[in-house]
Motif scaffolding. Structure first.
Motif, short mmCIF file in Angstrom:
data_model
loop_
_atom_site.label_atom_id
_atom_site.label_comp_id
_atom_site.label_asym_id
_atom_site.label_seq_id
_atom_site.Cartn_x
_atom_site.Cartn_y
_atom_site.Cartn_z
N SER A 163 0.84 -1.20 0.00
CA SER A 163 0.00 0.00 0.00
C SER A 163 0.87 1.24 0.00
O SER A 163 2.04 1.21 0.42
N ARG A 214 3.94 0.57 2.48
CA ARG A 214 3.83 -0.52 3.43
C ARG A 214 3.59 -1.86 2.75
O ARG A 214 2.77 -1.96 1.82
N SER A 215 4.30 -2.87 3.20
CA SER A 215 4.00 -4.24 2.78
C SER A 215 3.03 -4.78 3.82
O SER A 215 3.34 -4.83 5.00
N LEU A 216 1.84 -5.16 3.38
CA LEU A 216 0.77 -5.46 4.32
C LEU A 216 0.82 -6.89 4.86
O LEU A 216 0.36 -7.16 5.97
N ASP A 217 1.29 -7.82 4.09
CA ASP A 217 1.22 -9.22 4.53
C ASP A 217 2.52 -9.96 4.31
O ASP A 217 2.54 -11.20 4.28
N THR A 254 8.22 -3.54 7.33
CA THR A 254 7.00 -3.36 6.53
C THR A 254 6.77 -1.92 6.11
O THR A 254 5.74 -1.62 5.49
#
Lengths: 117, 116
Positions: free
Chosen positions: B5, B24-27, B75
């Motif tokens: 995101s 951001r890396s969410l997962d 993240t």
């Protein structure tokens, strides 16, 4: 340094027809990855298909397939049964096999594809 | 697939001010993230590699004092455009590679920056 060349700035195709986008690259590496990404009007980059250089078999993902010619350093994308949703900018990209190159992608200049009714 | 995101998706700022863009890396965790700049109808130009826990690596010609990058956690990476000017107006995209098969990179949706 690697270079990626897309010689077709724009292309158009009729819905349901087949179209081929060209990509050539230059590298002295033997192990690498090649990718096709699409960027629709939303500008979200989406992976279409991936090819590992050590694999001779051409990658296929549903209506999308590639013609990978390692000796010729050519990596074309074929879209079959074109759909209106395929309208997008298509980028060819090169990446050295990690860890060399640090996962960096080198992009071509892109081909704007328009699918027409 | 993995999700990246970006925030904000669109920002307008006045000349001379600074603006921060988050990626951001969410997962998944990303020790490396990449920042690109894209002009209309052009390709993505790599600006810098963001490294968690260490300094960013900038591409040749990119002013590191103007484009500050901080990789605060596994993240989150941020790009701060300092003392922005109209010529900094552009579309900024981040990406994060995965360590899985194929080393696929996931891209954020991009941030449109307009400097007035």
């Amino acid at each position: 340094a690697q270079t990626v060349t897309q010689s077709q700035p724009e292309m158009s195709v009729q819905e349901a027809e087949t179209v081929t986008l060209s990509c050539t690259y230059d590298t002295s590496e033997n192990n690498y990855y090649l990718f096709w990404y699409k960027q629709p009007p939303s500008r979200q980059m989406i992976l279409v298909i991936r090819q590992e250089a050590y694999k001779q078999q051409n990658a296929t993902e549903n209506r999308f397939s590639v013609n990978f010619q390692k000796a010729a350093k050519s990596f074309s994308l074929k879209i079959s049964d074109s759909q209106l949703g395929d309208t997008a900018m298509y980028f060819c990209a090169f990446m050295k096999h990690p860890p060399g190159g640090g996962n960096k992608l080198t992009f071509g200049t892109g081909t704007q594809l328009k699918v027409e009714l | 697939g993995a999700v990246v995101s970006q925030h904000p998706s669109w920002v307008i700022c006045k000349s001379g001010t600074s603006v921060k863009i988050e990626c951001r890396s969410l997962d998944f965790q990303a020790t490396t993230m990449f920042w690109y700049r894209q002009f209309p109808k052009q390709s993505l130009m790599l600006m810098a590699t963001s490294n968690e826990g260490s300094k960013a690596t900038y591409e040749q010609g990119v002013e590191k004092d103007k484009f500050l990058i901080n990789h605060a956690s596994l993240t989150l990476s941020t790009l701060t455009v300092t003392s922005a000017h109209p010529e900094d107006s552009s579309f900024y995209i981040c990406s994060a590679p995965t360590s899985g098969s194929g080393y696929e990179q996931y891209f954020g949706p991009g941030t449109r920056l307009t400097v007035t």
